[in-house]
Design a protein around this motif. Structure first.
Motif, PDB file in Angstrom:
ATOM      1  N   THR A  58       0.848  -1.188   0.000  1.00 34.31           N
ATOM      2  CA  THR A  58       0.000   0.000   0.000  1.00 34.31           C
ATOM      3  C   THR A  58       0.883   1.236   0.000  1.00 34.31           C
ATOM      4  O   THR A  58       1.841   1.317   0.763  1.00 34.31           O
ATOM      5  CB  THR A  58      -0.915   0.023   1.252  1.00 34.31           C
ATOM      6  OG1 THR A  58      -1.645  -1.204   1.291  1.00 34.31           O
ATOM      7  CG2 THR A  58      -1.873   1.181   1.217  1.00 34.31           C
ATOM      8  N   GLU A  59       0.526   2.176  -0.881  1.00 37.23           N
ATOM      9  CA  GLU A  59       1.279   3.433  -0.961  1.00 37.23           C
ATOM     10  C   GLU A  59       0.377   4.608  -0.641  1.00 37.23           C
ATOM     11  O   GLU A  59      -0.820   4.580  -0.889  1.00 37.23           O
ATOM     12  CB  GLU A  59       1.851   3.624  -2.375  1.00 37.23           C
ATOM     13  CG  GLU A  59       2.932   2.658  -2.733  1.00 37.23           C
ATOM     14  CD  GLU A  59       3.575   2.978  -4.070  1.00 37.23           C
ATOM     15  OE1 GLU A  59       3.672   4.179  -4.421  1.00 37.23           O
ATOM     16  OE2 GLU A  59       3.969   2.042  -4.755  1.00 37.23           O
ATOM     17  N   SER A  60       0.976   5.651  -0.116  1.00 43.15           N
ATOM     18  CA  SER A  60       0.290   6.914   0.118  1.00 43.15           C
ATOM     19  C   SER A  60       1.216   8.039  -0.328  1.00 43.15           C
ATOM     20  O   SER A  60       2.322   8.183   0.216  1.00 43.15           O
ATOM     21  CB  SER A  60      -0.057   7.076   1.611  1.00 43.15           C
ATOM     22  OG  SER A  60      -0.637   8.340   1.833  1.00 43.15           O
ATOM     23  N   ARG A  61       0.804   8.755  -1.333  1.00 44.01           N
ATOM     24  CA  ARG A  61       1.578   9.885  -1.865  1.00 44.01           C
ATOM     25  C   ARG A  61       3.016   9.483  -2.222  1.00 44.01           C
ATOM     26  O   ARG A  61       3.968  10.166  -1.889  1.00 44.01           O
ATOM     27  CB  ARG A  61       1.565  11.050  -0.900  1.00 44.01           C
ATOM     28  CG  ARG A  61       0.153  11.535  -0.603  1.00 44.01           C
ATOM     29  CD  ARG A  61       0.194  12.810   0.216  1.00 44.01           C
ATOM     30  NE  ARG A  61      -1.142  13.214   0.571  1.00 44.01           N
ATOM     31  CZ  ARG A  61      -1.902  14.035  -0.146  1.00 44.01           C
ATOM     32  NH1 ARG A  61      -1.478  14.532  -1.268  1.00 44.01           N
ATOM     33  NH2 ARG A  61      -3.101  14.355   0.284  1.00 44.01           N
ATOM     34  N   VAL A  97       3.475   2.579   2.730  1.00 42.11           N
ATOM     35  CA  VAL A  97       2.977   2.689   4.110  1.00 42.11           C
ATOM     36  C   VAL A  97       2.473   1.352   4.648  1.00 42.11           C
ATOM     37  O   VAL A  97       2.081   1.263   5.806  1.00 42.11           O
ATOM     38  CB  VAL A  97       1.871   3.762   4.219  1.00 42.11           C
ATOM     39  CG1 VAL A  97       2.427   5.137   3.894  1.00 42.11           C
ATOM     40  CG2 VAL A  97       0.677   3.417   3.331  1.00 42.11           C
TER      41      VAL A  97
END
Length: 163
Positions: free
Chosen positions: A47-50, A54
């Motif tokens: 999972t990625e955020s910006r 993350v």
């Protein structure tokens, strides 16, 4: 890691059902391959955020595949019949979860004190290929739905713990 290399003369592949039937295929002049073994038997979802990672979580079950081949020297039908669930009194190892034909498998490479054995449960053999040639060969392939462990001089290691 073994100091003694294994080769084509060492391998034996045995399949069994839940009724106690078994059949063995000597793999001299053949091969046995397992592909897709990963930690815990599960794919990793990232999972990625910006743009930053993350999360890295174990997610969907990954189903390793296998194949094995041997020189077709005396085409005894016992291995093929058991692999396809055609042995009299056959009981699939997957009977508790459905009607698919499944077998347990053992692969061993014995070369002195450095022997190894793999225990593979709940395998589905979904393809048998006979090839006439010089020499003629038989090849099996399928997927692994259950636990996988390996035993050697260092002890037993569980690679995939459950279905």
């Amino acid at each position: 890691m073994s100091a003694i290399p294994s080769n084509f003369a060492d391998g034996v592949w045995t399949i069994t059902d839940d009724a106690g039937h078994s059949a063995t295929l000597a793999l001299s002049a053949g091969d046995f391959t397992i592909s897709g073994l990963i930690a815990a038997g599960r794919a990793v979802t990232v999972t990625e955020s910006r743009g930053a990672v993350v999360g890295a979580r174990l997610a969907a079950r990954a189903r390793p595949t296998f194949s094995g081949s041997a020189t077709l020297s005396s085409p005894a039908a016992a291995f093929q019949m058991l692999a396809m669930g055609e042995t009299a009194g056959f009981v699939s190892v997957l009977a508790t979860i459905g009607d698919a034909v499944g077998v347990d498998m053992a692969f061993s490479a014995n070369y002195g004190a450095e022997s190894r054995s793999w225990a593979i449960q709940d395998a589905v053999i979904n393809s048998i290929e006979l090839k006439e040639g010089d020499p003629s060969t038989v090849t099996y392939s399928g997927e692994i739905l259950g636990p996988v462990s390996v035993t050697g001089p260092e002890g037993t290691f569980v690679l995939i713990a459950s279905r």
